[in-house]
Motif scaffolding. Structure first.
Motif, PDB file in Angstrom:
ATOM      1  N   THR A 696     112.877  80.295  53.562  1.00 17.48           N
ATOM      2  CA  THR A 696     112.741  80.529  52.123  1.00 17.48           C
ATOM      3  C   THR A 696     111.800  81.703  51.859  1.00 17.48           C
ATOM      4  N   GLU A 701     112.535  83.109  48.184  1.00 21.33           N
ATOM      5  CA  GLU A 701     113.110  82.010  47.405  1.00 21.33           C
ATOM      6  C   GLU A 701     111.994  81.024  47.071  1.00 21.33           C
ATOM      7  N   GLY A 704     113.147  77.363  46.328  1.00 20.92           N
ATOM      8  CA  GLY A 704     113.527  76.730  47.584  1.00 20.92           C
ATOM      9  C   GLY A 704     112.313  76.362  48.415  1.00 20.92           C
TER      10      GLY A 704
END
Length: 912
Positions: A696, A701, A704
Motif C-alpha cells: 500500500t 494507497e 488501503g
C-alpha cells in the motif's frame, strides 16, 4: 488399560470395555495405536481412515480425536495429546497386545537364528497366544491400515513357521501339525506353510500324510492360481520320496548376496569409512540404521558404499542377506526405477512367489519388511532420486542396515543419518592416480601429479579417467598429461562426464512433449506455491480448467510432475528450476498477471460463501477475460479450498508485491482476513499483512494502508498483544479519517473497543462501540451494527449493568436474525449465555451456549467453537455435571492447542 489390535479393536479398562465410536473413529484409534508414543501426522491418519482422503481432512480427524478424548475422559484417562502436525497417544509398556506380540516374535526370531530352539518355542508360544483373529477385524481400513494388516499377517505366519521348526528340532513335531493345518485352512496358497507341515509330518514318521499334503498343496496352487509348486516345495517332496530328511532349521534359504564387486583401485576415504562403520552400529534397540551418502556426480559415492558394504559383510555383521538396486535416479537414458518394481525384485529374491506378491505399494512394502524382520540384512540403494523413491524400500527392524547414495541430500528421510561426500583431498587424489597408472611415473613427478589432481578438481571419476589415459600412453610423462589438461577446459569436461545428466534427462522428456504441453510446463515454473490444481494452471496458460487438467495429467505421466493427492500436482524442486529457466520473457509477465489476479478473485469467491455478510469495501483489481473463477457450494467447500491453498495464498501475496502488482498483494491479504480470523492462522495473517503494508505504501494507497493496519490490530488483539493491537488501530484510525472512510472507521473503532475490553478498560471500550454503532447505521452496514450492539451488551454486562446489556443484546439479535447473520449471531447468543450464567440461570445459559456452539460448528469457526465449549463447561459445572464439563473443556483445549491459541492455557488450568 489394555488395547487389543490382533483381532477386533478393543479397549479395556478395569474390566469394562468403553465404546470407542463409529467405524472411522475406530480407524483413527487403530492408527494412533500403531504409532503409539509417537506423533501420528494428519496425512498418515487420513490414509488410515479413507480410501481417498478429502482435500482437507483436518476438521474430520479433529472431530474423531475429540470423540476419543471424550471416551478417555469418561474413564479418567488423559492419553491423547495434540502435537505440531498431529496427535500423540500414550501407551504404557505391556498395554498394547501388538507391542507384546512383536516383542515376543522378535525374541523368538533371535533365539531361532542362534539355534536356541527351546527359548524360541517359548517366545513364539507367547506371541501366538495373543492372536485373536484377523487384525482390526470389522473395520473398513484405508491403505495405511490395510498395509499394516498385511504386514502383521506375514509376521504371524513367519513366526508360526519358525515355531513349528523349533518344535521339530526339539523332537516334538506332532505338536506342530495341528497348528499348521489350522493356518493352512486360512492360507492355503502359502507354500512355506505346506513345506513346514510336510517336514513336521516327515519327522513324526508320517511320510504318507506328508506326501498327501504335497498333493493337496499342488491342487490348491494349480486350481486357484494355475501354477505348479515352487522349487522348495518340490525339493521337500523329492526328499521325502527318496527317504531323505532335510534339517528342519534349514527350511528357509539362508543368504542372498547381491552386492556389486568391490574394486582394487579404491583408495583413501578413511574418515568417511570410519564414519560409516560407526553409523552401522545401532543406537536404538528398535530402529533400522539408515546411512545416506550424498554428493555431486562422479564424487565416488557408489564406490564408497560398495567398499564399506563388503567390509561390513566380511566381519560377519550382515552376512545373512545382501540386497542391491540401482534406482537410476539420475540416468540420462532411462527414468528412475519405481519402488514397486524394486520391491517385486527384492521379494522374489526373498522367496516370495510372483503370484503372492501384492499389487499395492504399501502392501508390498509391508511384506518386504516382514521378510527382513530379525534378519542380518544389508540393503544398498544406489542413485536414489528422492526420499519417496526409497521410503518404501527400508526394512523395519534394527538388525538391518541401509546404505543409500544420491546426488542430493535426503534430509527429508526420517531416521537417515547423512554423510556428505566431497572431492578427494590432493594426497588421496594423487594416490588414486598412482594406483591406476601402476608404474613409477606418478612417484617420479610429484609436482606434476599434484597439478593433475588439481586440474581434475579432486573429482574421483575425472582422476580415474586421467589416470587411465596416462596408463594407455606409456611414452607420456605426467607433465605431458598435465599440460594437455591445462590447455583445454573441454578436455576436462570429457574426463568428468555426467555432470549434466539431470539437465539431459529433463530435456529429453521436455522435447518429447507437444508444443501446448511444453508451454504449460514452462509456465508452471512461475507458480509460487508448492503445489497447484487445474484452476491456477488454466489461468497461467489462458485455457480452460478441463484442458489444463488434461495437460497436467500428461506431464504427470512423463514424470515431469508429481501428485500427492488427487487433483493436486507439484514439481520436484530441480524440475521446477528447469521449467522456470525455460519460461520466455515475453510470456512470463502476462501469465503471472493472470495467475496472481486469478487467486485474488478465487479467494474472494470462496470468502463470499462462508462470510456472505461481510461488505466488500475494496474494488478488486480486474480479472483478465481469459480466466475462469471457481464457484463454491457451502461453507465446508469454501473453507476446504482456503485450507488447501493457504501456503500458496501467502506466497501469492509476496510474489504479487515483488512482481509489480502491489494492488493484488494488499487486496488479497485483505480478502483473506475472514479466513484467517475464523481459523486463527496468525503467522500467515501477520506475515501477509506486513507485506500488504509495504504494497500500500508503494502505491501511496492511504486508505488501503489504514485497512491493513486495522487487520493487523485484530490479529495482535487475538494474540493478546494488546499494546501492539491498540497502536495498530490508532494508526488505522488516523489513515481512515484522512481518507474520509467512515465505514472503515466504524470497523476500526469496533475492533479497538474489543482490545479495550480485554484490557479491562471498559469505559473506553463503551465509547468506541457507541461511535462505531453510529457510523455503522450511517453507512448501512447491518452486520457491523449487530456486532457493535453485541459488544456494547457484553461491555455493559462487565460493568454490572445487566438490564442495559440485555437491551442491547436483544437489539443485536433482531438485527442479526433479520439479516440472517449467523456469524454475528453466534457471538450474541454466547453473550446472552454469559448474562444468564452471571445471574445463576444456568439452564438458560446452557441453552444459549449450545445454540451458539451449533452455529460455530456449522460455520467451521474453530476458535469460537472452542470458546463456546469452555463457556458451556462452566454452566455444566454449575449444574453439577462435572464429568460432562471436563469432557467439553478437554475438547476445547484440543482445538485451542491445535490453533496455537494462548487462551488454551486458561481453559487447561480449569481442568485441574
Amino acid at each position: 488399560m489394555e488395547f487389543r489390535l490382533l483381532g477386533p479393536l478393543e479397549v479395556e479398562h478395569e474390566g469394562e470395555t468403553p465404546a470407542v465410536g463409529g467405524r472411522r473413529q475406530r480407524s483413527v484409534l487403530a492408527a494412533l495405536l500403531l504409532r503409539a508414543n509417537s506423533v501420528a501426522g494428519i496425512g498418515y491418519l487420513a490414509e488410515a481412515v479413507w480410501e481417498k482422503p478429502p482435500v482437507a481432512p483436518e476438521s474430520n480427524i479433529r472431530t474423531y480425536v475429540a470423540g476419543l478424548r471424550r471416551m478417555f475422559g469418561a474413564i479418567g484417562e488423559d492419553r491423547l495429546a495434540t502435537r505440531s502436525g498431529g496427535y500423540l497417544l500414550t501407551v504404557h509398556r505391556g498395554e498394547l497386545d501388538l507391542e507384546v506380540f512383536e516383542e515376543q516374535a522378535g525374541l523368538g526370531n533371535q533365539a531361532w537364528q542362534r539355534g536356541d530352539f527351546a527359548a524360541a518355542a517359548g517366545h513364539f508360544e507367547r506371541a501366538a497366544g495373543l492372536w485373536r483373529g484377523r487384525p482390526l477385524a470389522g473395520l473398513s481400513p484405508g491403505p495405511v491400515l490395510r498395509a499394516e494388516i498385511a504386514r502383521l499377517e506375514d509376521v504371524r505366519l513367519t513366526a508360526a513357521e519358525r515355531h513349528a521348526h523349533a518344535r521339530i528340532e526339539l523332537g516334538r513335531p506332532e505338536t506342530a501339525v495341528g497348528d499348521l493345518r489350522v493356518l493352512l485352512a486360512e492360507h492355503p496358497l502359502r507354500e512355506q506353510l505346506w513345506v513346514t507341515l510336510m517336514l513336521a509330518l516327515q519327522h513324526a514318521g508320517r511320510q504318507v500324510e506328508a506326501l498327501d499334503a504335497f498333493s493337496l498343496a499342488r491342487q490348491h496352487l494349480v486350481t486357484e492360481l494355475g501354477v505348479e509348486p515352487g522349487a522348495r516345495l518340490r525339493q521337500v517332496h523329492q526328499d521325502i520320496l527318496a527317504g531323505e530328511s532335510a534339517p528342519p532349521a534349514q527350511a528357509e534359504t539362508g543368504a542372498w548376496r547381491q552386492l556389486p564387486m568391490d574394486i582394487g583401485e579404491f583408495v583413501g576415504r578413511e574418515a568417511e569409512l570410519r564414519t560409516l562403520h560407526a553409523l552401522a552400529e545401532p543406537d536404538s534397540p528398535t530402529a533400522v540404521v539408515i546411512s545416506a551418502i550424498h554428493g555431486m556426480a562422479g564424487v565416488g559415492k557408489t564406490r564408497l558404499a560398495v567398499h564399506v558394504a563388503h567390509q561390513l559383510v566380511s566381519t560377519g555383521r550382515f552376512d545373512e542377506i545382501q540386497l542391491w538396486a540401482d534406482l537410476r535416479g539420475f540416468d540420462a537414458e532411462r527414468p528412475p526405477v519405481a519402488s514397486t518394481a524394486v520391491l517385486e525384485n527384492f521379494l522374489r529374491l526373498l522367496g516370495v512367489a510372483g503370484q503372492h506378491i501384492p499389487q499395492e505399494l504399501e502392501s508390498r512394502a509391508a511384506l518386504y519388511r516382514s521378510r527382513l524382520a530379525g534378519r542380518r540384512a544389508l540393503v544398498l540403494l544406489d542413485n536414489a532420486a528422492t526420499e519417496d523413491q526409497v521410503r518404501h524400500l527400508l526394512p523395519g527392524g534394527p538388525s538391518s542396515l541401509v546404505l543409500i547414495t544420491s546426488r542430493r541430500s535426503l534430509s527429508g528421510l526420517a531416521g537417515a543419518r547423512e554423510l556428505p561426500v566431497d572431492v578427494l583431498p590432493q594426497q588421496e587424489a594423487v594416490a588414486l592416480l598412482a594406483r591406476i597408472v601402476g608404474d613409477d611415473r606418478v612417484a617420479d613427478e610429484p609436482r606434476a601429479a599434484a597439478r593433475v589432481a588439481e586440474l581434475c578438481g579432486g573429482l574421483p571419476i575425472a582422476v580415474s579417467l586421467a589416470a587411465r589415459r596416462l596408463r594407455m600412453r606409456p611414452t607420456w610423462t605426467v607433465e605431458d598429461l598435465a599440460t594437455r589438461l591445462q590447455g583445454t577446459d573441454r578436455r576436462l569436461d570429457q574426463l568428468a562426464p555426467g555432470t549434466h545428466e539431470l539437465d539431459a534427462l529433463f530435456t529429453m522428456s521436455y522435447r518429447a512433449l507437444p508444443p501446448a504441453h511444453q508451454r504449460m510446463f514452462r509456465l508452471l515454473g512461475l507458480h509460487p506455491g508448492s503445489d497447484f490444481t487445474a484452476g491456477p494452471a488454466a489461468a497461467l496458460a489462458a485455457t480452460t480448467p478441463e484442458e489444463a487438467e488434461l495437460q497436467l495429467e500428461t506431464l504427470l505421466d512423463e514424470h515431469l510432475l508429481e501428485q500427492t493427492t488427487a487433483g493436486r500436482y507439484r514439481f520436484h524442486d530441480l524440475v521446477r528450476s528447469f521449467a522456470r529457466a525455460r519460461a520466455r520473457n515475453h510470456e512470463t509477465r502476462r501469465a503471472l498477471h493472470r495467475l496472481l489476479t486469478w487467486y485474488l478473485h478465487a479467494a474472494e469467491s470462496a470468502r463470499g460463501v462462508f462470510d456472505p455478510r461481510r461488505v466488500r469495501i475494496v474494488p478488486l483489481h480486474p480479472l483478465p477475460a481469459e480466466c475462469i473463477v471457481p464457484r463454491f457450494v457451502g461453507h465446508e467447500e469454501a473453507l476446504a479450498w482456503y485450507e488447501s491453498e493457504r501456503t500458496t495464498l501467502r506466497a501469492v501475496v509476496e510474489t504479487a508485491a515483488e512482481a509489480g502488482l502491489p494492488e493484488v498483494s494488499w487486496q488479497l491479504a485483505w480478502v483473506m482476513l475472514s479466513f484467517y480470523y475464523r481459523r486463527s492462522h496468525w503467522d500467515d495473517w501477520i506475515a501477509t499483512f506486513r507485506v500488504a503494508l509495504a504494497a500500500t505504501r508503494s502505491l501511496g494507497e492511504r486508505r488501503g494502508e489504514g485497512i491493513i493496519w486495522r487487520g493487523l490490530g485484530v490479529a495482535y488483539s487475538d494474540l493478546r498483544q494488546f499494546a501492539t493491537a491498540i497502536e495498530c488501530h490508532h494508526r488505522a484510525q488516523a489513515l481512515l479519517a484522512e481518507a474520509g472512510d467512515r465505514h472503515g472507521q466504524a470497523w476500526n473503532l469496533n475492533n479497538l473497543g474489543v482490545a479495550y475490553v480485554d484490557l479491562g478498560r471498559l469505559a473506553k471500550a463503551a465509547g468506541c462501540f457507541h461511535r462505531a454503532l453510529a457510523l455503522f447505521r450511517e453507512t448501512g452496514d447491518r452486520q457491523g451494527e449487530g456486532l457493535s450492539l453485541n459488544n456494547l451488551g457484553d461491555t455493559y454486562r462487565r460493568l454490572d449493568e445487566p438490564a442495559r446489556a440485555a437491551g442491547r443484546l436483544e437489539q443485536a439479535l433482531t438485527v442479526q436474525r433479520e439479516n440472517d447473520d449467523r456469524t454475528g449471531l453466534q457471538f450474541t447468543l454466547g453473550t446472552l449465555g454469559d448474562i444468564h450464567h452471571d445471574a445463576g440461570r444456568h439452564d438458560q445459559a446452557r441453552r444459549r451456549y449450545e445454540e451458539a456452539l451449533a452455529i460455530s460448528r456449522e460455520l467451521g469457526d474453530q476458535r469460537t467453537t472452542a470458546r463456546m465449549l469452555a463457556n458451556l463447561a462452566q454452566a455444566l459445572d454449575a449444574q453439577g455435571h462435572h464429568g460432562q464439563a471436563r469432557a467439553r473443556r478437554q475438547e476445547a483445549v484440543a482445538i485451542l492447542d491445535e490453533l496455537g491459541d494462548p487462551h488454551a492455557d486458561v481453559v487447561r488450568e480449569r481442568l485441574g
